[in-house]
Design an enzyme around this catalytic site. Structure first.
Site, PDB file in Angstrom:
ATOM      1  N   GLY A  40     -27.963  20.188  16.551  1.00 62.55           N
ATOM      2  CA  GLY A  40     -27.117  20.679  15.467  1.00 62.55           C
ATOM      3  C   GLY A  40     -27.537  21.992  14.828  1.00 62.55           C
ATOM      4  O   GLY A  40     -26.704  22.760  14.368  1.00 62.55           O
ATOM      5  N   ASP A  96     -29.554  21.320  10.093  1.00 63.56           N
ATOM      6  CA  ASP A  96     -28.129  21.574   9.955  1.00 63.56           C
ATOM      7  C   ASP A  96     -27.549  20.886   8.720  1.00 63.56           C
ATOM      8  O   ASP A  96     -26.929  21.509   7.880  1.00 63.56           O
ATOM      9  CB  ASP A  96     -27.375  21.144  11.222  1.00 63.56           C
ATOM     10  CG  ASP A  96     -27.744  19.724  11.683  1.00 63.56           C
ATOM     11  OD1 ASP A  96     -28.573  19.065  11.035  1.00 63.56           O
ATOM     12  OD2 ASP A  96     -27.184  19.282  12.702  1.00 63.56           O
ATOM     13  N   ASP A  99     -27.699  14.153   5.131  1.00 59.48           N
ATOM     14  CA  ASP A  99     -26.737  13.165   4.635  1.00 59.48           C
ATOM     15  C   ASP A  99     -27.511  12.168   3.781  1.00 59.48           C
ATOM     16  O   ASP A  99     -27.711  12.381   2.592  1.00 59.48           O
ATOM     17  CB  ASP A  99     -26.060  12.533   5.860  1.00 59.48           C
ATOM     18  CG  ASP A  99     -24.927  11.592   5.499  1.00 59.48           C
ATOM     19  OD1 ASP A  99     -24.720  11.352   4.297  1.00 59.48           O
ATOM     20  OD2 ASP A  99     -24.244  11.104   6.405  1.00 59.48           O
ATOM     21  N   ASP A 155     -21.420  18.590  15.785  1.00 61.92           N
ATOM     22  CA  ASP A 155     -20.485  18.054  16.774  1.00 61.92           C
ATOM     23  C   ASP A 155     -19.877  16.722  16.361  1.00 61.92           C
ATOM     24  O   ASP A 155     -20.329  16.065  15.426  1.00 61.92           O
ATOM     25  CB  ASP A 155     -21.219  17.801  18.092  1.00 61.92           C
ATOM     26  CG  ASP A 155     -22.081  16.544  18.016  1.00 61.92           C
ATOM     27  OD1 ASP A 155     -22.818  16.411  17.037  1.00 61.92           O
ATOM     28  OD2 ASP A 155     -21.986  15.691  18.917  1.00 61.92           O
TER      29      ASP A 155
HETATM   30  P1  5GP Z   1     -29.275  11.613   7.495  1.00 65.21           P
HETATM   31  O1  5GP Z   1     -30.495  10.989   8.107  1.00 65.21           O
HETATM   32  O2  5GP Z   1     -29.597  12.653   6.463  1.00 65.21           O
HETATM   33  O3  5GP Z   1     -28.339  10.568   6.960  1.00 65.21           O
HETATM   34  O4  5GP Z   1     -28.450  12.253   8.679  1.00 65.21           O
HETATM   35  C1  5GP Z   1     -28.759  13.492   9.177  1.00 65.21           C
HETATM   36  C2  5GP Z   1     -28.210  13.661  10.575  1.00 65.21           C
HETATM   37  O5  5GP Z   1     -26.972  12.959  10.779  1.00 65.21           O
HETATM   38  C3  5GP Z   1     -27.890  15.126  10.807  1.00 65.21           C
HETATM   39  O6  5GP Z   1     -29.008  15.820  11.302  1.00 65.21           O
HETATM   40  C4  5GP Z   1     -26.740  15.048  11.765  1.00 65.21           C
HETATM   41  O7  5GP Z   1     -27.238  14.924  13.085  1.00 65.21           O
HETATM   42  C5  5GP Z   1     -26.011  13.771  11.410  1.00 65.21           C
HETATM   43  N1  5GP Z   1     -24.903  14.011  10.464  1.00 65.21           N
HETATM   44  C6  5GP Z   1     -24.863  13.640   9.159  1.00 65.21           C
HETATM   45  N2  5GP Z   1     -23.701  14.003   8.591  1.00 65.21           N
HETATM   46  C7  5GP Z   1     -22.990  14.631   9.563  1.00 65.21           C
HETATM   47  C8  5GP Z   1     -21.692  15.252   9.582  1.00 65.21           C
HETATM   48  O8  5GP Z   1     -20.929  15.313   8.604  1.00 65.21           O
HETATM   49  N3  5GP Z   1     -21.295  15.815  10.774  1.00 65.21           N
HETATM   50  C9  5GP Z   1     -22.087  15.778  11.891  1.00 65.21           C
HETATM   51  N4  5GP Z   1     -21.604  16.355  12.996  1.00 65.21           N
HETATM   52  N5  5GP Z   1     -23.315  15.197  11.902  1.00 65.21           N
HETATM   53  C10 5GP Z   1     -23.757  14.640  10.747  1.00 65.21           C
END
Ligand code: 5GP
Length: 183
Positions: A40, A96, A99, A155
Site C-alpha cells: 500500500g 499508507d 485504521d 487496493d
Molecule cells: P489497522 O491495523 O490500522 O486496522 O489496518 C491497517 C491496514 O489495513 C492498512 O495498512 C491497510 O492495509 C488496511 N486498510 C485499512 N483501511 C483501509 C482502507 O480504507 N482501504 C484499504 N485499501 N486498505 C485499508
C-alpha cells in the site's frame, strides 16, 4: 464500485510536499531510513522520498494480516523482512493508512526491538476515531472518515492502486457479488 474522490491528487501533492519539508527540517544533519510497508505505501513512499531533501535510505517490508479481508485482526505475518540493520538508525515508518492502529502497533514493537536510535511514523491517512491501540503518529497526511478507500497505492483485491487520488469504495449491490480483500 468506485465512489467519489475523497482526497484529490492536488491535495495529496501539496500535503506530501509539506510533510517532506517537515521531515527535512526535523532530521537535518541525519540520514533517516524510510521503511515502507508494502504494498500500500509504495506510491506514498516514492513521492515522500523525493520531497525530503536529505541523504536518506529506503527499505521495504511486506506484511500480511490474518482475518477477514477488509478488517484487520492486528496479527500480522512478515512476508518480506527488511534488508537493513536498524541498529543506531533514525527510522521512519511510512504507512499508507492507519485504521484500528493494530498493524502499526505490532510493527512498531517489532522494529523497536531491533535497536534503532529513533523510531517515528509518517502515515498518509488516519481514520478518525477507530484506533484501538495507543498510537504516536509524528506525521499525518490526512484524517479521513472511517470508510473504505482505494487509490494512490491502496487496493481492493489488488485493483485501483494506480489511481492518482484517494476514492471511496461503494459496496456493490448484493446480487452482483463483488471484490473483496485489501492491503
Ligand atoms: P489497522 O491495523 O490500522 O486496522 O489496518 C491497517 C491496514 O489495513 C492498512 O495498512 C491497510 O492495509 C488496511 N486498510 C485499512 N483501511 C483501509 C482502507 O480504507 N482501504 C484499504 N485499501 N486498505 C485499508
Amino acid at each position: 464500485m468506485l465512489g467519489p474522490v475523497l482526497v484529490s491528487e492536488k491535495e495529496i501533492t501539496a500535503q506530501v510536499a509539506a510533510l517532506g519539508e517537515r521531515i527535512t527540517e526535523d532530521y537535518a544533519g541525519r540520514a533517516p531510513l524510510l521503511i515502507g510497508v508494502l504494498k500500500g505505501a509504495f506510491m506514498f513512499m516514492a513521492d515522500l522520498a523525493r520531497a525530503v531533501a536529505l541523504p536518506l535510505e529506503v527499505d521495504f517490508m511486506a506484511i500480511s494480516s490474518y482475518g477477514a479481508a477488509t478488517k484487520t485482526s492486528g496479527i500480522v505475518r512478515i512476508v518480506k523482512d527488511l534488508d537493513a540493520d536498524l541498529t543506531g538508525r533514525h527510522v521512519l515508518i511510512v504507512e499508507d493508512i492507519v485504521d484500528s492502529g493494530l498493524t502499526l502497533s505490532y510493527l512498531r514493537k517489532g522494529l523497536l526491538a531491533r535497536g534503532p536510535a529513533s523510531l517515528e511514523v509518517c502515515a498518509l491517512l488516519v481514520k478518525t476515531g477507530l484506533q484501538r491501540a495507543e498510537l504516536d503518529l509524528r506525521y499525518v497526511g490526512f484524517q479521513i472518515p472511517p470508510d473504505f478507500v482505494v487509490g494512490y497505492g491502496l487496493d481492493v483485491a489488488e485493483r485501483y492502486r494506480n489511481l492518482p487520488d484517494i476514492r471511496l469504495l461503494e459496496p456493490a449491490p448484493p446480487a452482483a457479488g463483488g471484490a473483496s480483500g485489501a492491503s
